[in-house]
Write a protein that holds these residues in place. Structure first.
Motif, short mmCIF file in Angstrom:
data_model
loop_
_atom_site.label_atom_id
_atom_site.label_comp_id
_atom_site.label_asym_id
_atom_site.label_seq_id
_atom_site.Cartn_x
_atom_site.Cartn_y
_atom_site.Cartn_z
N ILE A 71 0.84 -1.20 0.00
CA ILE A 71 0.00 0.00 0.00
C ILE A 71 0.87 1.25 0.00
N ALA A 73 -0.61 4.33 -0.54
CA ALA A 73 -1.51 5.47 -0.34
C ALA A 73 -0.91 6.39 0.73
N PRO A 75 -0.77 8.96 4.05
CA PRO A 75 -1.35 8.70 5.38
C PRO A 75 -2.85 8.98 5.52
N ALA A 78 -4.61 5.96 3.96
CA ALA A 78 -4.03 4.63 4.13
C ALA A 78 -4.95 3.68 4.89
N ALA A 81 -7.49 2.21 2.67
CA ALA A 81 -6.87 1.27 1.73
C ALA A 81 -6.57 -0.06 2.41
N ILE A 82 -6.10 0.00 3.67
CA ILE A 82 -5.80 -1.26 4.40
C ILE A 82 -7.08 -2.07 4.59
N VAL A 95 2.29 -1.83 4.58
CA VAL A 95 1.87 -0.42 4.61
C VAL A 95 3.09 0.47 4.81
N ALA A 97 3.22 3.93 4.40
CA ALA A 97 2.94 5.30 4.87
C ALA A 97 3.48 5.58 6.27
N ILE A 100 0.28 7.86 9.65
CA ILE A 100 -1.15 7.53 9.75
C ILE A 100 -1.61 7.90 11.17
N PRO A 122 2.23 0.05 9.89
CA PRO A 122 2.72 1.04 8.92
C PRO A 122 4.10 1.60 9.30
#
Lengths: 290, 400
Positions: A71, A73, A75, A78, A81-82, A95, A97, A100, A122
């Motif tokens: 991923i 994307a 923060p 994110a 998306a997760i 992840v 990012a 987040i 993340p």
């Protein structure tokens, strides 16, 4: 390592057509990672890097059989998306990012309950299995195939450890970053269990830092359940209390959060411990020869 | 991000948490006016700085008349308050909160934290109010009550009742306690706080619960979606070097040593500090230049590190992954030239484009001290510092 990223893993990237995802997807493909496509809402039906782009993760999984997602994307997007990846049944979710909001991760972890998804990160460099592939942003050229598993909260400290090991001729089975955030998807103990069960791993290096209970929890788990040598380092010996040292999760809030308290506890629980970060490679070598 | 007590109390009031009548002021004359307006016969004057331990330091005092309030406010405003959290230099008091004083019957502790082990917001309570919760946790851990909150449903009434009964808030106090706990939870959730506490939550002589002191810390990563919280930021309470660093996309924390550090990555930056410490040196700062550092960003890092007058040498430790050693080296040269740096510079480069980076340093006229690895870098840095300290205060007679 077969649990998280192996030669059969089919990888997609979320935020696929963005600049960072594009660069790191190409890097991953160069070293043989089986990338099967990606997701960018609104760009479904197009091609990117010669691979299909989908509007939703559900569609990507149905069409490509993907079981790993990286991923990329930013923060603010994110967490959504997760959860989309969890909903679509992705097994390993990486992840990248950094930043987040922590309450987003509290909700994500609640949403994940009862599913088979594993969240790496993340705020992680990702996963690399040298010789097989990677999902992440680490420089793959510094890693080499071998039989030491690495799990760390920090990215660059992971690279430092790899460099020290390379000088001594030691390679990696897999290297996994669990990330520098206070609430993360997968903790040290979960990754230790995966390495313990992995026939391609002989010993495990765990690189922790100040803040949180995960290093000591993992050391307790290892004492009961692990037969392979476990080597540990905790960064932040000289960090002042109450300050966030770069990572959102690297903060001393109580005495048990300090590097000294953690490393003493790990030693008491029978681990090989590294007190000077310059001795990481040498300690790994000593542990596998013991 | 931290905010002041008066700001926290304003927020909590919106969520139905009762707080004493009061207002923040900047002068002694305003303090007297506010005391008259809110009425009563005794008032508390509280220094507003981002630090605990204000009471012990003399920053929280009671006035028994309007005149006393004026005198106390005059004494507190403009002083440097030294608490166990401010360091020896203290913190300048720019404003005070004037509140009606309460007659306290009993004090409790109510707090919310994000528990890292359960990955959930957890309600923490204790009948030992007015004492730091860390102290209670250490000395009498059995007196701390915890209730884990499921984010899918939030803090439930029955959970508040359970906690209230366990700390002894019963009878007419029970519904008040539930209201306080739920208000505190909603305030934390809606504003992306990572910690919220009322300490003490007091029963006062009319039988009401009042939040006499309160503290909240907010998630820096969520400020983009909390504009009203962002506005509460007080830059006077922060190290200007740290504020400037953040503006340049750098992560900087001032420490009290003399070895300036420029590193990439939080973990490696901490490990570099550790290596210096293990060689009996003292790091002057933590600094993470992050990933993809441009020459300009590196030059800015030098500028910030050099604002600390205690810095005697600089150690650069880079393990480039998504960074590039040639960009880092170009930034170092740019800083040396533009900032006229005379002190010793120890450089350790590794990773992506390391040969190009070293070539750039070698081609320059600057006398860099090149280190081959982390241990070598720390050893050379500490040796250089000791060399400078000896020159300033010679221990032996210099030979002629």
């Amino acid at each position: 390592m077969s649990v998280l990223l192996n030669k059969d893993s089919r990888v997609i990237f979320q935020g696929f057509t963005g600049q960072h995802a594009t660069f790191h997807a190409e890097e991953a493909m160069k070293i043989g990672t089986k990338v099967v496509g990606g997701v960018t809402p609104g760009k479904g039906g197009t091609q990117h890097l010669g691979l299909p782009v989908f509007d939703t993760v559900e569609e990507a999984v149905r069409e490509t059989g993907a079981d790993v997602s990286g991923i990329f994307a930013p923060p603010p997007f994110a967490a959504d998306a997760i959860m989309e990846a969890i909903d679509a049944g992705i097994k390993t979710i990486v992840v990248i990012a950094d930043g987040i909001p922590v309450q987003d991760m509290v909700r994500v972890e609640r949403y994940r309950l009862g599913t088979n998804s594993i969240i790496i990160g993340p705020n992680t460099p990702g996963i690399i299995t040298p010789g097989v592939g990677k999902v992440g942003i680490m420089p793959s050229h510094i890693y080499s195939p071998g039989r030491i598993g690495i799990v760390s909260r920090s990215g660059t400290l992971n690279y430092e450890a790899v460099a020290q090991m390379s000088e001594l001729g030691l390679g990696q089975s897999s290297s996994i970053g669990i990330g520098g955030d206070p609430v993360n998807g997968t903790d040290f103990a979960t990754v230790l269990k995966a390495f313990e069960d992995d026939p391609d791993t002989d010993a495990v290096l765990m690189i922790g830092e100040i803040g949180g209970p995960q290093e000591v929890d993992a050391a307790r788990w290892a004492k009961k359940n692990m037969r392979k040598p476990l080597i540990g380092y905790v960064a932040g010996l000289s960090a002042p209390p109450g300050r966030r040292m770069g990572h959102a999760g690297a903060i001393i809030s109580s005495e048990s959060d300090t590097a000294t308290a953690k490393i003493d506890m790990m030693e008491a629980l029978g681990m090989f411990v590294v007190r000077n970060p310059a001795d990481i490679g040498a300690t790994v070598l000593r542990a596998i020869k013991s | 991000m931290n905010i002041h007590e008066y700001q926290t109390k304003d927020l909590l009031k919106h969520y139905g948490v009762p707080v004493p009548p009061g207002r923040v002021v900047h002068t002694d004359a305003q303090a007297a006016t506010v005391a008259e307006e809110i009425g009563g016969s005794r008032w508390v004057v509280k220094a507003q700085i981002h630090s605990g331990g204000r009471g012990k330091a003399g920053g929280v005092r009671v006035g028994n008349s309007i005149d006393e309030v004026r005198v106390i406010a005059d004494e507190i405003i403009g002083t440097n308050l030294v608490t166990h959290q401010t360091g020896a230099e203290g913190r300048l008091v720019r404003r005070v909160l004037v509140e009606q004083a309460s007659n306290i019957v009993r004090e409790y502790y109510i707090g919310l934290i994000i528990d890292r082990a359960t990955r959930r917001i957890t309600l923490v309570a204790s009948a030992e109010g007015g004492v730091e919760i860390e102290v209670v946790a250490k000395q009498t851990p059995e007196r701390i009550i915890r209730e884990i909150i499921d984010p899918a449903v939030g803090l439930l009434d029955f959970q508040c009742r359970k906690v209230a009964y366990k700390v002894g808030l019963k009878g007419a106090l029970l519904p008040q306690a539930v209201k306080v706990m739920k208000g505190l939870y909603r305030c934390m959730r809606d504003n992306d706080a990572i910690m919220a506490e009322i300490n003490p939550l007091a029963i006062v002589d009319n039988g009401q619960l009042l939040a006499l002191d309160a503290k909240m810390t907010f998630d820096d990563n969520a400020l983009y979606r909390r504009p009203t919280i962002s506005e509460l930021r007080d830059f006077d309470e922060e190290d200007p070097k740290e504020v400037e660093a953040t503006g340049h996309g750098l992560n900087y924390i001032a420490l009290d040593g003399d070895v300036g550090c420029i590193v990439n990555g939080a973990g490696l930056a901490m490990a570099t500090m550790d290596a210096i410490t293990l060689h009996n040196g003292r790091p002057a700062n933590f600094l993470d230049v992050g990933g993809g550092a441009t020459p300009e960003k590196v030059a800015n890092a030098f500028r910030i590190v050099l604002q600390d007058p205690a810095v005697k040498i600089i150690l650069i430790n880079i393990f480039a992954g998504i960074n590039r050693c040639d960009w880092i080296a170009t930034g170092i040269i740019q800083a040396m030239r533009d900032q006229n740096i005379q002190m010793p510079i120890i450089v350790r480069l590794a990773g992506t484009n390391v040969e190009e980076g070293r070539a750039i340093l070698n081609a320059s006229k600057f006398p860099f001290i090149i280190a081959s690895n982390l241990n070598d870098a720390a050893a050379k840095a500490v040796a250089e510092v000791n060399n400078i300290v000896q020159k300033v205060t010679p221990l032996k007679k210099e030979h002629s």
